[in-house]
Motif scaffolding. Structure first.
Motif, PDB file in Angstrom:
ATOM      1  N   UNK A  64      52.702 -13.839 -96.526  1.00 16.97           N
ATOM      2  CA  UNK A  64      53.094 -12.590 -97.192  1.00 16.97           C
ATOM      3  C   UNK A  64      51.965 -11.403 -97.573  1.00 16.97           C
ATOM      4  N   UNK A  65      52.119 -10.127 -97.412  1.00 13.86           N
ATOM      5  CA  UNK A  65      51.193  -9.141 -97.623  1.00 13.86           C
ATOM      6  C   UNK A  65      51.301  -8.617 -99.257  1.00 13.86           C
ATOM      7  N   UNK A  66      52.376  -8.643 -99.635  1.00 12.40           N
ATOM      8  CA  UNK A  66      52.749  -7.771-100.950  1.00 12.40           C
ATOM      9  C   UNK A  66      52.010  -8.744-102.062  1.00 12.40           C
ATOM     10  N   UNK A  67      51.893  -7.957-103.078  1.00 18.02           N
ATOM     11  CA  UNK A  67      51.440  -8.506-104.341  1.00 18.02           C
ATOM     12  C   UNK A  67      52.415  -9.354-104.998  1.00 18.02           C
ATOM     13  N   UNK A  68      51.934 -10.614-105.158  1.00 25.29           N
ATOM     14  CA  UNK A  68      52.572 -11.769-105.863  1.00 25.29           C
ATOM     15  C   UNK A  68      53.757 -12.420-104.975  1.00 25.29           C
ATOM     16  N   UNK A  69      53.791 -11.945-103.753  1.00 24.43           N
ATOM     17  CA  UNK A  69      54.795 -12.428-102.705  1.00 24.43           C
ATOM     18  C   UNK A  69      54.507 -13.882-102.482  1.00 24.43           C
ATOM     19  N   UNK A  70      55.322 -14.480-101.817  1.00 25.60           N
ATOM     20  CA  UNK A  70      55.093 -16.074-101.568  1.00 25.60           C
ATOM     21  C   UNK A  70      55.400 -16.251 -99.984  1.00 25.60           C
ATOM     22  N   UNK A  71      54.849 -17.182 -99.508  1.00 29.36           N
ATOM     23  CA  UNK A  71      54.923 -17.590 -97.912  1.00 29.36           C
ATOM     24  C   UNK A  71      56.438 -17.746 -97.388  1.00 29.36           C
ATOM     25  N   UNK A  72      56.815 -17.417 -96.260  1.00 28.74           N
ATOM     26  CA  UNK A  72      58.308 -17.426 -95.827  1.00 28.74           C
ATOM     27  C   UNK A  72      57.895 -18.274 -94.667  1.00 28.74           C
ATOM     28  N   UNK A  73      58.987 -18.577 -93.922  1.00 32.83           N
ATOM     29  CA  UNK A  73      59.292 -19.365 -92.883  1.00 32.83           C
ATOM     30  C   UNK A  73      60.038 -18.837 -91.808  1.00 32.83           C
ATOM     31  N   UNK A  74      60.147 -17.492 -91.820  1.00 31.87           N
ATOM     32  CA  UNK A  74      60.961 -16.644 -90.840  1.00 31.87           C
ATOM     33  C   UNK A  74      60.366 -16.930 -89.368  1.00 31.87           C
ATOM     34  N   UNK A  75      59.250 -17.149 -89.008  1.00 28.36           N
ATOM     35  CA  UNK A  75      58.951 -17.420 -87.632  1.00 28.36           C
ATOM     36  C   UNK A  75      58.351 -18.737 -87.486  1.00 28.36           C
ATOM     37  N   UNK A  76      59.022 -19.554 -88.183  1.00 27.95           N
ATOM     38  CA  UNK A  76      58.687 -20.978 -88.144  1.00 27.95           C
ATOM     39  C   UNK A  76      59.643 -21.805 -87.137  1.00 27.95           C
ATOM     40  N   UNK A  77      59.288 -22.063 -86.010  1.00 26.07           N
ATOM     41  CA  UNK A  77      60.065 -22.717 -84.729  1.00 26.07           C
ATOM     42  C   UNK A  77      61.140 -21.909 -84.736  1.00 26.07           C
ATOM     43  N   UNK A  78      60.866 -20.613 -83.954  1.00 25.24           N
ATOM     44  CA  UNK A  78      62.075 -19.855 -83.603  1.00 25.24           C
ATOM     45  C   UNK A  78      62.144 -19.734 -82.230  1.00 25.24           C
ATOM     46  N   UNK A  79      63.365 -19.506 -81.624  1.00 29.61           N
ATOM     47  CA  UNK A  79      63.801 -19.594 -80.114  1.00 29.61           C
ATOM     48  C   UNK A  79      63.300 -18.138 -79.527  1.00 29.61           C
ATOM     49  N   UNK A  80      63.663 -18.195 -78.249  1.00 21.98           N
ATOM     50  CA  UNK A  80      63.021 -16.996 -77.426  1.00 21.98           C
ATOM     51  C   UNK A  80      63.762 -15.819 -77.981  1.00 21.98           C
ATOM     52  N   UNK A  81      64.978 -15.716 -78.113  1.00 23.73           N
ATOM     53  CA  UNK A  81      65.759 -14.710 -78.648  1.00 23.73           C
ATOM     54  C   UNK A  81      65.196 -13.920 -80.000  1.00 23.73           C
ATOM     55  N   UNK A  82      65.061 -14.939 -80.873  1.00 22.41           N
ATOM     56  CA  UNK A  82      64.476 -14.506 -82.113  1.00 22.41           C
ATOM     57  C   UNK A  82      63.023 -13.939 -81.975  1.00 22.41           C
ATOM     58  N   UNK A  83      62.169 -14.362 -81.192  1.00 13.75           N
ATOM     59  CA  UNK A  83      60.671 -13.985 -81.106  1.00 13.75           C
ATOM     60  C   UNK A  83      60.857 -12.589 -80.401  1.00 13.75           C
ATOM     61  N   UNK A  84      61.450 -12.302 -79.644  1.00 17.94           N
ATOM     62  CA  UNK A  84      61.483 -11.210 -79.032  1.00 17.94           C
ATOM     63  C   UNK A  84      62.092  -9.869 -79.646  1.00 17.94           C
ATOM     64  N   UNK A  85      62.753 -10.342 -80.832  1.00 14.81           N
ATOM     65  CA  UNK A  85      63.047  -9.274 -81.786  1.00 14.81           C
ATOM     66  C   UNK A  85      62.085  -8.178 -82.229  1.00 14.81           C
ATOM     67  N   UNK A  86      60.787  -8.883 -82.353  1.00 13.75           N
ATOM     68  CA  UNK A  86      59.756  -8.191 -82.655  1.00 13.75           C
ATOM     69  C   UNK A  86      58.304  -8.303 -81.888  1.00 13.75           C
ATOM     70  N   UNK A  87      58.511  -9.135 -80.991  1.00 16.65           N
ATOM     71  CA  UNK A  87      57.382  -9.393 -80.261  1.00 16.65           C
ATOM     72  C   UNK A  87      57.839  -9.174 -78.684  1.00 16.65           C
ATOM     73  N   UNK A  88      56.679  -8.871 -77.786  1.00 14.48           N
ATOM     74  CA  UNK A  88      56.820  -8.576 -76.617  1.00 14.48           C
ATOM     75  C   UNK A  88      55.700  -8.688 -75.606  1.00 14.48           C
ATOM     76  N   UNK A  89      55.844  -8.602 -74.445  1.00 11.51           N
ATOM     77  CA  UNK A  89      54.848  -8.593 -73.321  1.00 11.51           C
ATOM     78  C   UNK A  89      54.084  -9.912 -73.518  1.00 11.51           C
ATOM     79  N   UNK A  90      54.753 -10.968 -73.552  1.00 10.61           N
ATOM     80  CA  UNK A  90      53.897 -12.336 -73.608  1.00 10.61           C
ATOM     81  C   UNK A  90      53.286 -12.694 -72.322  1.00 10.61           C
ATOM     82  N   UNK A  91      51.920 -12.835 -72.608  1.00 11.01           N
ATOM     83  CA  UNK A  91      51.071 -13.035 -71.388  1.00 11.01           C
ATOM     84  C   UNK A  91      51.380 -14.380 -70.408  1.00 11.01           C
ATOM     85  N   UNK A  92      51.506 -15.727 -71.307  1.00  8.48           N
ATOM     86  CA  UNK A  92      51.629 -16.694 -70.831  1.00  8.48           C
ATOM     87  C   UNK A  92      53.099 -17.165 -70.184  1.00  8.48           C
TER      88      UNK A  92
END
Length: 267
Positions: free
Chosen positions: A137-165
């Protein structure tokens, strides 16, 4: 008959390198030993993920010469995405958990993409993406999250792109955080919803965690859940039953949402 000469220009002395590597190894070994108290690779991976987030603060790589290194992440506690990713890989290697570094681009707003680094992890022969940096988390007082813990290809490509590997298509969800923890809910209201929220809160209390997270199939159900939690008082009732609030409604509750993944973190 041509000759090519390569003359390396080192950024530190060998002595300084050895000292930094020794310090990073010592902390990584400690993390790995603590993680091995858990019996499954999922739990060990989760421990490493949470440890790094709880002990490191994100900084722009321009702010520190060590921001992109395991030393910056593990020893100094300040790193950019490369430092997070390499430290995560460094510790997982000690646990014999198959993983790789992934490079590409990411945009938290879905528009302004910049160079980014995250991880690919294999559990029981199935691949998942993990973005430790974005779960911090980046906000003051915020806590860790698990939004991107073990996600699939569809989920990662919502906000990620141009994967090199080149990595296999990730379709499995068994070890996705929300699925594994039984907090991927299909409804946002009713008795079944309130029971799921109650179970999650009591589990968090047992683990000494001060937050709970849920994911929903779409934005409409997420909005329904927010209405149930706060306007209908579900979260206050559950917190009262769990002994967190002395009486219904007496306390402050905060939340963060990820609208692209339809998740909410309550703390």
């Amino acid at each position: 008959g041509q000759k090519i000469y390569f003359v390396p220009d080192y950024i530190m002395t060998y002595e300084e390198y050895s000292m930094k590597l020794s310090s990073a190894r010592s902390i990584a070994n400690t993390i790995a030993q603590q993680a091995m108290a858990y019996s499954t690779q999922y739990e060990q991976e989760l421990y490493v993920h949470d440890y790094i987030i709880n002990h490191c603060t994100y900084i722009d790589p321009s702010e520190s010469a060590n921001a992109n290194t395991i030393y910056g992440c593990l020893v100094e506690g300040k790193a950019g995405c490369e430092g997070y990713s390499r430290a995560f890989q460094f510790v997982l290697n000690k646990l014999d958990i198959d993983n790789r570094i992934i490079t590409g681009e990411g945009a938290t707003d879905g528009v302004n993409y910049i160079a980014h680094m995250w991880n690919y992890v294999v559990l029981n022969g199935k691949g998942y993406f993990v973005d430790v940096t974005w779960d911090d988390p980046k906000g003051e007082g915020a806590v860790l999250t698990h939004n991107y813990f073990n996600v699939n290809t569809n989920d990662i490509l919502l906000r990620h792109r141009s994967i090199v590997q080149t990595v296999p298509l990730c379709t499995d969800i068994e070890h996705n955080y929300f699925v594994h923890e039984s907090v991927y809910l299909q409804v946002g209201s009713g008795d079944a919803f309130e029971t799921a929220v109650s179970n999650a809160v009591h589990t968090a209390r047992y683990r000494n965690q001060n937050s709970v997270e849920f994911r929903f199939p779409n934005g409409a159900v997420l909005e329904q859940a927010k209405n149930s939690l706060f306007n209908s008082g579900v979260i206050y009732n559950v917190y009262t039953d769990a002994g967190i609030f002395l009486s219904s409604g007496s306390g402050q509750v905060y939340y963060m949402t990820n609208d692209s993944l339809n998740t909410i973190c309550i703390f």
